[in-house]
Design a protein around this motif. Structure first.
Motif, PDB file in Angstrom:
ATOM      1  N   UNK A 130     -54.188  48.580  86.077  1.00 50.54           N
ATOM      2  CA  UNK A 130     -53.385  48.784  84.867  1.00 50.54           C
ATOM      3  C   UNK A 130     -52.643  50.118  84.913  1.00 50.54           C
ATOM      4  N   UNK A 131     -53.287  51.152  85.448  1.00 49.20           N
ATOM      5  CA  UNK A 131     -52.631  52.464  85.531  1.00 49.20           C
ATOM      6  C   UNK A 131     -51.448  52.407  86.490  1.00 49.20           C
ATOM      7  N   UNK A 132     -51.661  51.830  87.667  1.00 47.44           N
ATOM      8  CA  UNK A 132     -50.619  51.811  88.691  1.00 47.44           C
ATOM      9  C   UNK A 132     -49.515  50.813  88.339  1.00 47.44           C
ATOM     10  N   UNK A 147     -48.675  54.353  84.377  1.00 51.19           N
ATOM     11  CA  UNK A 147     -49.200  55.288  83.379  1.00 51.19           C
ATOM     12  C   UNK A 147     -49.388  56.668  83.992  1.00 51.19           C
ATOM     13  N   UNK A 148     -49.498  57.652  83.150  1.00 53.90           N
ATOM     14  CA  UNK A 148     -49.681  59.022  83.616  1.00 53.90           C
ATOM     15  C   UNK A 148     -51.042  59.164  84.303  1.00 53.90           C
ATOM     16  N   UNK A 149     -51.021  59.791  85.458  1.00 54.19           N
ATOM     17  CA  UNK A 149     -52.257  60.043  86.192  1.00 54.19           C
ATOM     18  C   UNK A 149     -52.780  61.422  85.794  1.00 54.19           C
ATOM     19  N   UNK A 150     -53.976  61.450  85.256  1.00 52.48           N
ATOM     20  CA  UNK A 150     -54.577  62.702  84.775  1.00 52.48           C
ATOM     21  C   UNK A 150     -55.712  63.116  85.702  1.00 52.48           C
ATOM     22  N   UNK A 194     -57.544  60.547  88.388  1.00 51.84           N
ATOM     23  CA  UNK A 194     -56.883  60.674  89.691  1.00 51.84           C
ATOM     24  C   UNK A 194     -57.751  60.146  90.825  1.00 51.84           C
ATOM     25  N   UNK A 195     -59.070  60.389  90.757  1.00 47.33           N
ATOM     26  CA  UNK A 195     -59.959  59.886  91.806  1.00 47.33           C
ATOM     27  C   UNK A 195     -60.010  58.360  91.800  1.00 47.33           C
ATOM     28  N   UNK A 196     -60.032  57.786  90.603  1.00 49.04           N
ATOM     29  CA  UNK A 196     -60.040  56.335  90.470  1.00 49.04           C
ATOM     30  C   UNK A 196     -58.789  55.734  91.113  1.00 49.04           C
ATOM     31  N   UNK A 197     -57.641  56.302  90.799  1.00 50.77           N
ATOM     32  CA  UNK A 197     -56.372  55.797  91.332  1.00 50.77           C
ATOM     33  C   UNK A 197     -56.329  55.944  92.848  1.00 50.77           C
ATOM     34  N   UNK A 198     -56.745  57.105  93.344  1.00 50.16           N
ATOM     35  CA  UNK A 198     -56.734  57.321  94.792  1.00 50.16           C
ATOM     36  C   UNK A 198     -57.667  56.348  95.504  1.00 50.16           C
TER      37      UNK A 198
END
Length: 317
Positions: free
Chosen positions: A30-32, A36-39, A43-47
């Motif tokens: 959902x973020x990617x 959405x803004x990466x906070x 950030x670790x989750x997204x990476x």
């Protein structure tokens, strides 16, 4: 096919499930997807999930469209797959293959008594003057249960396991599939004092890659098992789960053969003695210099290991 090196007593089926990924995968998706803004909080989750998420987006797959086996389904699939491998090798499996737990350990006071855990206990007690090696290529549920059921097997049981990062690493082990499924069992291995030969997956086992040309040249056409392995390679279920469309140029890490390779020839997997660490609840290693000794691999001879595999399977042509 290494009977001169390994006296195979039996094969046990472990539970497996990717369900622990689903919630985080959906959040990262959902973020990617929605940019959405990466906070600093995510950030670790997204990476951690970016490659998986981008593969799904490219393939037009939503995480909710992916079915994740339950541990109960996983252990039954494992059991049936083991029997299939025996059959394709034309080796009788009766009395050699055992069903394992259909759930993970939830308490050190409640070992999960199954065919597999009972078989491990029986093997150690039946041969008290022999070393009984368990090459673990999944989670440790059956082994941990066996140790809790009968602590005296610690005297002749040796666990040869692959998972996670080297114990000197500062990295978090949450990405290790073998380790994170059953955290209590993973923690028990490093704290109970059982003889432990630990093969880190990341940086060490990760070097054990095979390419499509390798499979075509050295595996395909080598009996039923060779053709079946080629079929699995060209229809990698993890690639499908992650939305990978083109597999032709990718190598596939065959992590788990590192345990068998060490059993055949320890020089292929150089190792040293270290103090067993503590695996904390956040899944970081914490050094404990006063703990039990254990053996840990720090390298792997990829070419020697696969040359041995190719040579043996070539006899089935």
């Amino acid at each position: 096919m290494s009977g001169d090196k390994i006296d195979l007593l039996g094969v046990t089926a472990e539970p497996y499930s990717f369900q622990h990924h689903k919630e985080e995968l959906l959040e990262a998706f959902n973020i990617i997807k929605e940019k959405k803004e990466i906070s600093k909080d995510n950030i670790n989750l997204v990476n951690n999930y970016s490659d998986w998420v981008n593969g799904l987006i490219e393939s037009n797959i939503h995480p909710n469209d992916i079915y994740f086996d339950t541990p109960k389904e996983g252990v039954e699939k494992s059991y049936l797959e083991i029997i299939k491998i025996f059959d394709k090798l034309k080796i009788p499996h009766e009395g050699k293959v055992f069903r394992g737990s259909d759930q993970y350990l939830s308490s050190f006071d409640k070992p999960l008594i199954t065919e597999s855990s009972e078989f491990i206990v029986k093997s150690c007690l039946q041969y008290p003057d022999e070393k009984i090696y368990v090459c673990a290529i999944g989670c440790l549920t059956n082994i941990a249960s066996a140790l809790l059921m009968e602590p005296k097997i610690i005297n002749n049981l040796i666990v040869v396991w692959t998972s996670g990062f080297p114990t000197h690493s500062i990295n978090n082990n949450s990405h290790s599939f073998n380790l994170v499924q059953d955290i209590l069992s993973s923690q028990l291995l490093f704290e109970c004092g059982v003889a432990n030969v630990y093969h880190p997956g990341y940086n060490v086992g990760a070097q054990l890659t095979l390419s499509l040309p390798d499979m075509k040249e050295f595996v395909k056409g080598r009996g039923e098992i060779g053709n079946y392995l080629y079929e699995l390679y060209t229809n990698n279920p993890l690639h499908k789960q992650r939305g990978v469309i083109d597999q032709t140029w990718r190598t596939w890490v065959i992590w788990d053969v590192i345990t068998i390779a060490w059993m055949i020839d320890a020089s292929w997997v150089p190792s040293h003695i270290v103090s067993s660490p503590v695996l904390n609840d956040e899944l970081y290693w914490k050094r404990n210099n006063e703990s039990y000794p254990m053996r840990e691999a720090y390298g792997v001879n990829r070419d020697a290991i696969f040359h041995d595999f190719f040579t043996k399977i070539d006899k089935l042509k």
